[in-house]
Scaffold this motif. Structure first.
Motif, short mmCIF file in Angstrom:
data_model
loop_
_atom_site.label_atom_id
_atom_site.label_comp_id
_atom_site.label_asym_id
_atom_site.label_seq_id
_atom_site.Cartn_x
_atom_site.Cartn_y
_atom_site.Cartn_z
N GLY A 138 -11.75 -6.91 3.97
CA GLY A 138 -12.40 -5.78 4.59
C GLY A 138 -11.29 -4.90 5.64
N ALA A 139 -10.55 -5.62 6.37
CA ALA A 139 -9.49 -5.16 7.18
C ALA A 139 -8.36 -4.58 6.28
CB ALA A 139 -8.75 -6.21 7.87
N PHE A 140 -8.05 -5.26 5.11
CA PHE A 140 -7.08 -4.54 4.18
C PHE A 140 -7.40 -3.12 3.47
CE2 PHE A 140 -4.12 -6.32 0.30
CZ PHE A 140 -3.07 -4.96 0.74
N ALA A 141 -9.05 -3.34 3.15
CA ALA A 141 -9.47 -1.93 2.75
C ALA A 141 -9.54 -0.96 3.52
CB ALA A 141 -10.66 -2.29 2.33
N ALA B 65 -8.58 1.00 -2.39
CA ALA B 65 -9.27 0.70 -1.30
C ALA B 65 -10.80 0.45 -1.65
CB ALA B 65 -9.15 1.80 -0.37
N LEU B 66 -11.07 1.40 -2.48
CA LEU B 66 -12.48 1.26 -2.92
C LEU B 66 -12.81 -0.30 -3.75
CD1 LEU B 66 -15.24 2.46 -3.44
CD2 LEU B 66 -14.56 3.54 -5.54
N GLY B 67 -11.74 -0.94 -4.49
CA GLY B 67 -12.02 -1.95 -5.22
C GLY B 67 -11.89 -3.25 -4.01
N LEU B 68 -10.94 -2.80 -3.10
CA LEU B 68 -11.08 -4.11 -2.00
C LEU B 68 -12.38 -4.02 -1.23
CD1 LEU B 68 -7.41 -3.62 -0.74
CD2 LEU B 68 -8.21 -5.42 -2.07
N LEU B 69 -13.02 -2.62 -0.94
CA LEU B 69 -14.20 -2.80 -0.31
C LEU B 69 -15.14 -3.33 -1.29
CD1 LEU B 69 -16.11 -1.78 1.87
CD2 LEU B 69 -16.28 0.46 0.74
N LEU C 106 0.73 -1.31 0.17
CA LEU C 106 -0.02 0.09 -0.12
C LEU C 106 0.94 1.37 -0.16
CD1 LEU C 106 -2.69 -1.03 2.51
CD2 LEU C 106 -2.87 -1.25 0.00
N LYS C 107 1.99 1.23 0.70
CA LYS C 107 3.06 2.47 0.78
C LYS C 107 3.56 2.48 -0.70
CE LYS C 107 5.00 5.64 2.98
NZ LYS C 107 5.84 6.19 1.98
N LEU C 108 3.85 1.60 -1.24
CA LEU C 108 4.41 1.39 -2.72
C LEU C 108 3.41 2.19 -3.68
CD1 LEU C 108 6.30 0.52 -4.80
CD2 LEU C 108 5.09 -1.44 -5.15
N ILE C 109 2.17 1.76 -3.54
CA ILE C 109 1.14 2.63 -4.45
C ILE C 109 1.27 4.08 -4.09
CG2 ILE C 109 -1.21 2.48 -5.00
CD1 ILE C 109 -1.47 -0.48 -4.23
#
Length: 276
Positions: free
Chosen positions: A118-121, A76-80, A59-62
């Motif tokens: 969800g936790a990842f998002a 984040a929206l996609g993971l949600l 996520l930091k890389l992105i």
């Protein structure tokens, strides 16, 4: 005539299908990045380490890319979307698994998958908002809390065994090609379909290996009553890298994770999405 027209079923809601496709695409992006960074870490390319291949590192890389916060918000929206689709699969039984023991087991897997992503998002959203996410390892936190309970070591041991069983199932699922029904009959040419099935097999086996290592680390944490022994992807990659021929083993697993990411793209494009 009016009676007949009222019996025509409504078309399935397109938003569920869109959630699934967006979610699978986002998951594919994450796994491709994890695999690429893990491969670079295995052979010490451009200073990448196994820490960079963990979920926070990806996520930091992105986020560090040009327009990184916007890109991270999209991920984040996609993971949600993926999370919500998994919940819908579990609650509405859109895959028609039924309510017997086997069906309930599959639906619980969907629910567990939704909770994980969800936790990842949530972590990605926290980073977008500038909160930086959690600096600690969530698995070590979990083990710490479990060890504080009565029979804490046994509880951690149960989690370890469950995690290793998930890993074994992933390898079995990939080796037996049970996943191929997700893309079969999607309009692919035979040669392309065969390539995707092969990519899926490699991907599921690699994913299973990572789950097995994570489970083993939980088991060590239980046996030694030490939360520091537990960990997620980062710890699993470090474990593989430190083993005999570690760079090659980690490199092979990393390639498998890229294959898994590519298979997610194919699922997003060709998998029929059930909505009712």
């Amino acid at each position: 005539m009016s009676d007949i027209s009222t019996q025509v079923p409504n078309p399935p809601p397109a938003w569920i299908e869109n959630f699934a496709k967006i979610g699978l695409t986002s998951k594919g992006i994450v796994y491709c990045l994890v695999g690429i960074i893990a491969f670079m870490a295995a052979f010490e390319l451009q200073g990448k380490t196994t820490e960079s291949a963990g979920k926070a590192g990806i996520l930091k890389l992105i986020q560090d890319l040009p327009a990184g916060n916007i890109l991270l918000a999209i991920v984040a929206l996609g993971l949600l979307c993926y999370t919500l689709w998994r919940f819908i699969q579990a609650i509405k039984d859109t895959e028609r698994n039924g309510s017997d023991a086997k069906g309930i087991g599959k639906r619980l897997r969907y629910l567990f998958s939704g909770l994980v992503y969800g936790a990842f998002a949530f972590l990605a959203t926290q980073m977008v908002l500038g909160n930086g996410g959690s600096n600690g390892d969530s698995r070590q936190t979990l083990v710490t809390k479990l060890l504080q309970q009565p029979f804490g070591q046994w509880l951690v041991g149960i989690v370890a065994v469950a995690t290793m069983l998930i890993g074994c199932y992933q390898i079995y699922y990939g080796y037996t090609e049970k996943y191929k029904k997700k893309v079969s009959g999607g309009g692919l040419k035979h040669e392309i379909e065969e390539q995707m099935i092969r990519a899926g097999k490699i991907g599921y086996v690699a994913r299973g290996v990572v789950w097995l290592v994570i489970g083993y680390l939980f088991l060590q944490a239980a046996l030694q009553s030490n939360p520091q022994q537990a960990g997620g992807n980062t710890a699993a990659f470090q474990f593989l890298e430190n083993s005999s021929y570690g760079s090659f083993i980690l490199g092979a697993v990393a390639i498998g994770l890229v294959c898994y990411g590519v298979f997610m793209f194919m699922r997003a494009r060709f998998q029929p999405i059930h909505t009712s």
